[in-house]
Every structure is written in structure tokens, then in C-alpha cells.
Design a protein around this motif. Sequence first.
Motif, short mmCIF file in Angstrom:
data_model
loop_
_atom_site.label_atom_id
_atom_site.label_comp_id
_atom_site.label_asym_id
_atom_site.label_seq_id
_atom_site.Cartn_x
_atom_site.Cartn_y
_atom_site.Cartn_z
N LEU A 66 0.83 -1.20 0.00
CA LEU A 66 0.00 0.00 0.00
C LEU A 66 0.87 1.26 0.00
O LEU A 66 2.06 1.19 0.31
N GLN A 67 0.26 2.38 -0.31
CA GLN A 67 0.96 3.65 -0.24
C GLN A 67 1.19 4.03 1.22
O GLN A 67 0.29 3.89 2.05
N ALA A 68 2.38 4.53 1.53
CA ALA A 68 2.71 4.91 2.91
C ALA A 68 1.74 5.97 3.44
O ALA A 68 1.36 5.93 4.62
N SER A 69 1.30 6.89 2.59
CA SER A 69 0.37 7.93 3.05
C SER A 69 -0.97 7.32 3.48
O SER A 69 -1.57 7.75 4.47
N ASN A 70 -1.43 6.30 2.75
CA ASN A 70 -2.68 5.64 3.12
C ASN A 70 -2.53 4.86 4.42
O ASN A 70 -3.42 4.87 5.28
N VAL A 71 -1.40 4.20 4.59
CA VAL A 71 -1.14 3.45 5.82
C VAL A 71 -1.03 4.41 6.99
O VAL A 71 -1.54 4.15 8.08
N SER A 72 -0.39 5.54 6.76
CA SER A 72 -0.25 6.54 7.82
C SER A 72 -1.61 7.03 8.30
O SER A 72 -1.85 7.16 9.51
N THR A 73 -2.52 7.27 7.38
CA THR A 73 -3.88 7.68 7.73
C THR A 73 -4.59 6.59 8.52
O THR A 73 -5.26 6.85 9.53
N THR A 74 -4.42 5.35 8.09
CA THR A 74 -5.04 4.21 8.77
C THR A 74 -4.46 4.04 10.17
O THR A 74 -5.20 3.81 11.13
N VAL A 75 -3.15 4.19 10.29
CA VAL A 75 -2.50 4.07 11.60
C VAL A 75 -3.02 5.16 12.53
O VAL A 75 -3.29 4.91 13.71
N ARG A 76 -3.17 6.37 12.02
CA ARG A 76 -3.69 7.47 12.84
C ARG A 76 -5.05 7.10 13.43
O ARG A 76 -5.32 7.30 14.60
N SER A 77 -5.91 6.49 12.61
CA SER A 77 -7.24 6.07 13.08
C SER A 77 -7.11 4.96 14.14
O SER A 77 -7.82 4.98 15.16
#
Length: 160
Positions: A66-77
Motif C-alpha cells: 500500500l501507499q505509505a500515506s494511506n497506511v499513515s492515515t489508517t494508523v492514525r485512526s
Amino acid sequence: MTKVEERDDDWAALVEAVHDLSRVLRAAGERAVGLDAITGSEHEVLRWVSARPGHPVSAVARGLGLQASNVSTTVRSLVERDLVERRTDPADGRRALLHPTARAARHRELLDAAWTRQIRRALGDLDGTDAVALRAAAPVLDRLAGALDPSRDPVAAGPA
């Protein structure tokens, strides 16, 4: 190795059955134990982090493709839900490493127990040979998942 006669329809049916089973179990398990539903991407990131704690977002992204930016958003949640925590990397204070929380571990225990109950109940409605076939299929499906997804190897998806 045994040669298997292949038909594309067989593999499409397998993919659909596995996908449907996964979706039904996850949703029903969350409802059965009173957990808030999480998205598919949150589920995948949480599973990856739980299986391989102590990696940065970039490793999770690589491991899941996955894209790191998408994973970062998911991790934030997941952090906001107290399911994942960020810890400072002792080797590099600029980097955060991801770890599942105790709450995530408890949720996983509850879900595993709910899924076991659901499968046992459903198998009660099926022929006894189905239970035997499903037990035999589990290790084969796990090997298939490993063959299809090299990120399941913790070395291949190690720290960045």
C-alpha cells in the motif's frame, strides 16, 4: 507434486468463497462481541502490526503493498481507537515504531473466540465430512496465502 486439472472457474469460485467467508466472519465477530466495526484497511494494518510489532509505517506499507500515506492515515485512526501505539525507535529517535496495544490483543482474543463459536455452530448444520475437509484445507490455504504474499515472511517485510 500431483498435477491438478485446472479450470479458471474453480479458482474464481475459491477466491469468492474465501472473500465471502472472511467478510462474514469479521463483521459477525465484531457484532457478536460488541466491538466497533473497523474498516478492511484498518483490519489489515492491525493484523500486520500485531504479527510484526516494532516496524515503522513504511515497512507496514511495503508489507501490505500500500501507499505509505494511506497506511499513515489508517494508523492514525487505529491510534485514536487505542488499537495501535507509536513508540520512539531507540536506535533513531526521529522514527516511530508501531505496536499493538493491550486493547488490540484483547479484541483479537474476543474475535478468535467468537469466530470459533460461529464456525462450530455453522458446521453443526453441515455434513460431518465438511468439517474434516475444512480442517484439512486450513494448512493448504495458509500455504497458498504464503505463496501468494511474500510479505507474510517477516524477513522480507523487515524494518526499513
